[in-house]
Motif scaffolding. Structure first.
Motif, short mmCIF file in Angstrom:
data_model
loop_
_atom_site.label_atom_id
_atom_site.label_comp_id
_atom_site.label_asym_id
_atom_site.label_seq_id
_atom_site.Cartn_x
_atom_site.Cartn_y
_atom_site.Cartn_z
N SER A 226 0.88 -1.24 0.09
CA SER A 226 -0.01 -0.30 0.12
C SER A 226 0.98 1.24 -0.12
N SER A 247 2.63 2.21 -15.17
CA SER A 247 2.00 2.35 -14.03
C SER A 247 1.58 0.97 -13.27
N LEU A 250 -2.33 1.25 -8.32
CA LEU A 250 -2.39 2.02 -7.01
C LEU A 250 -3.51 2.31 -6.57
N LYS A 267 -0.74 11.78 -11.42
CA LYS A 267 0.01 10.61 -11.54
C LYS A 267 0.64 10.67 -13.16
#
Length: 432
Positions: A226, A247, A250, A267
Motif C-alpha cells: 500500500s 503504472s 495504485l 500521476k
C-alpha cells in the motif's frame, strides 16, 4: 758645524701617523653609518615580518570561518563535537524563504577569536554577543599571533545568500590589543591587518523535485503493498508520482493532491523524458552537479556504513550536525527510527541500492542512484516527509507514505548547502 741627517723613518713617522689616524676616523664614520643603516634595515625587516604575519592571520581567519560554516556541531572551543549546535546556526539566522542571512550578534561585533600556539589554534566560540576580551599571553621569544571575526558586517544585507566576513589579524595573542590606537600599537610594536571577504551559499538542492516520488525505472508493488502519496501543499505542483515506466495498480483512496486537481492528473507514468535521461543527467537536473562532483560539496559528509545496518551511523552523523550525507551503497536501514526533522531536513545520497526495512521516518530528500527496496510489514507506518528520487527501480512491500512538503523544499534550497568564498569578493581595509 755639519749636522748629522736623521734616519729616513724618523723623518716620515709623523705623517704616517696622521694618515693612519685619518683612516681610522674614516673607517669609524663608515662603521657608524653602516650600523645605523643595519639598524634601520632590521627595523624595516621586523616591520615587514610583523605585517606579513598579520596578513597571514587575517587570511587564515577567513578560511577558518568558511571551514567552520561547512562543519558540523562544535563546542565552546570551536572544536568538533559529537552533538550540539553548528557554527552557522550559532551565529547566523538564515531565512528558508529567501536565504536572507543576518548575524545574531550586533553587526560588526567580534563573535569568535583564535590564537596560534605551538599546539595549533586555540579558539573561543561563545554564545552570540557574549564574547569577552581575550587574555594577553605571557611574553616569549616568538610572536603569538591571533585573529578575530565579525560576521555579516554589512547589515541590512541586500544580497540574499551572499554576505560579508570581516577578519582582524594581530601579532598579539589577544586580538583585542590591536583595536588600540595607531600610536599605542606602534609603541608596542604590534601589527594589525583587516580584510573583508564575501561568502556565497551553494544550495544542496538547487531544484528540489516537485513530486514526492520520482522513479526513473519501474515502480513495483508486491501483493498487499500500500503506497500513500500526498501533495496537498498550496506551494506544490500537486503531482504525486513521476515515472519513466508503466503504472502499477495504485489505490487512489490513498492518493491526495491539491484542490483543483484530480488524482489521475497527479500521476505521470511512461514519461519518455524521464526514461530517456541517464542517471547522471537526472541527478544533475535536481542537484546541480553530476554525482562524482556533488560528493565534493564542502559541507557534505561521507558516512561509512556497516554491511548489516547503517541506522546508527546515520543518526550519529545527524547528531554531529551534518545535513548532507553520502553513503556508498548498498545501504541497509533497518529497525525504523527518525532521521531529519521538518525544521532541519537532510539530504541523503546513496551511491548504489538502498534497502529500507521497518517503520522508518525520514525528513528531507532521499536520492538513490540504484534501486530502492522498501519493506514495512509491521503495523507502524513508514513515512517520508519530503521527496524520494529513485534513479533505478523501486520495489515496495507493505505500507509506506510519502508526502511532499513545501517548507522542506524551501529549506533544501535555501538553508542546506555549503559556503564558499566569492572569487574577487575581498577588500583590504588596513595593514599597519
Amino acid at each position: 758645524m755639519k749636522r748629522t741627517p736623521k734616519p729616513h723613518g724618523e723623518q716620515h713617522g709623523l705623517g704616517t701617523l696622521a694618515i693612519v689616524i685619518g683612516l681610522f676616523l674614516v673607517m669609524g664614520l663608515i662603521s657608524t653609518f653602516a650600523a645605523r643603516t643595519l639598524m634601520l634595515e632590521q627595523r624595516m625587516a621586523g616591520h615587514h615580518y610583523r605585517g606579513a604575519l598579520a596578513d597571514e592571520m587575517v587570511e587564515a581567519g577567513i578560511d577558518w570561518a568558511v571551514a567552520l560554516l561547512n562543519a558540523g556541531a562544535i563546542d565552546s572551543q570551536c572544536k568538533p563535537a559529537l552533538q550540539g549546535q553548528r557554527f552557522v546556526d550559532r551565529y547566523l539566522t538564515v531565512s528558508a524563504a529567501n536565504r536572507r542571512t543576518e548575524p545574531k550578534a550586533p553587526a560588526g561585533q567580534w563573535v569568535v577569536d583564535c590564537t596560534r600556539t605551538a599546539a595549533g589554534l586555540e579558539c573561543r566560540c561563545p554564545a552570540p554577543g557574549s564574547r569577552t576580551p581575550a587574555a594577553a599571553a605571557a611574553a616569549g621569544a616568538d610572536y603569538t599571533p591571533s585573529f578575530a571575526l565579525a560576521l555579516g558586517v554589512d547589515q541590512p544585507n541586500p544580497h540574499l545568500g551572499s554576505w560579508i566576513i570581516e577578519s582582524w589579524g594581530c601579532t598579539e595573542a589577544a586580538a583585542d590589543a590591536c583595536q588600540a590606537s595607531a600610536q599605542t600599537r606602534s609603541e608596542s610594536a604590534l601589527a594589525v591587518s583587516r580584510q573583508r571577504a564575501a561568502v556565497g551559499f551553494v544550495a544542496a538542492v538547487p531544484t528540489p523535485p516537485n513530486v514526492p516520488l520520482t522513479v526513473r525505472g519501474h515502480l513495483t508493488l508486491k501483493a498487499g503493498a500500500s503506497l500513500a502519496l500526498q501533495n496537498t501543499d498550496p506551494a506544490g505542483s500537486g503531482q504525486l508520482v513521476l515515472s519513466g515506466q508503466s503504472s502499477p495498480a495504485l489505490d487512489d483512496s490513498r492518493l491526495a493532491t491539491r484542490p483543483g486537481m484530480t488524482v489521475a492528473q497527479g500521476k505521470r507514468f511512461s514519461d519518455g523524458a524521464v526514461s530517456a535521461l541517464t542517471v547522471d543527467r537526472l541527478f544533475h537536473g535536481h542537484m546541480g552537479w553530476l554525482p562524482q562532483r556533488y560528493r565534493q560539496h564542502p559541507a557534505l559528509r561521507e558516512v561509512a556504513c556497516p554491511v548489516t545496518d547503517c541506522a546508527a551511523a546515520l543518526h550519529a552523523a545527524e547528531a554531529a550536525g551534518s545535513r548532507m550525507l553520502w553513503v556508498d551503497g548498498p545501504l541497509r536501514w533497518t529497525g525504523g527510527g527518525v532521521l531529519g526533522t521538518s525544521a532541519a531536513p537532510l539530504v541523503l545520497v546513496v551511491a548504489g541500492d538502498a534497502h529500507l526495512t521497518g517503520p522508518l521516518q525520514f525528513n528531507g530528500l532521499l536520492v538513490v542512484l540504484g534501486d530502492v527496496h522498501w519493506s514495512n510489514l509491521g503495523p507502524a507506518p513508514a513515512q517520508l516527509n519530503g521527496m524520494l528520487l529513485a534513479l533505478g527501480d523501486m520495489h515496495l512491500e507493505g505500507a509506506a507514505q510519502l508526502q511532499w512538503n513545501g517548507p522542506i523544499a524551501d529549506a533544501l534550497r535555501n538553508q542546506v548547502g555549503s559556503y564558499v568564498r566569492v572569487s574577487g569578493g575581498w577588500q583590504d581595509l588596513e595593514t599597519q
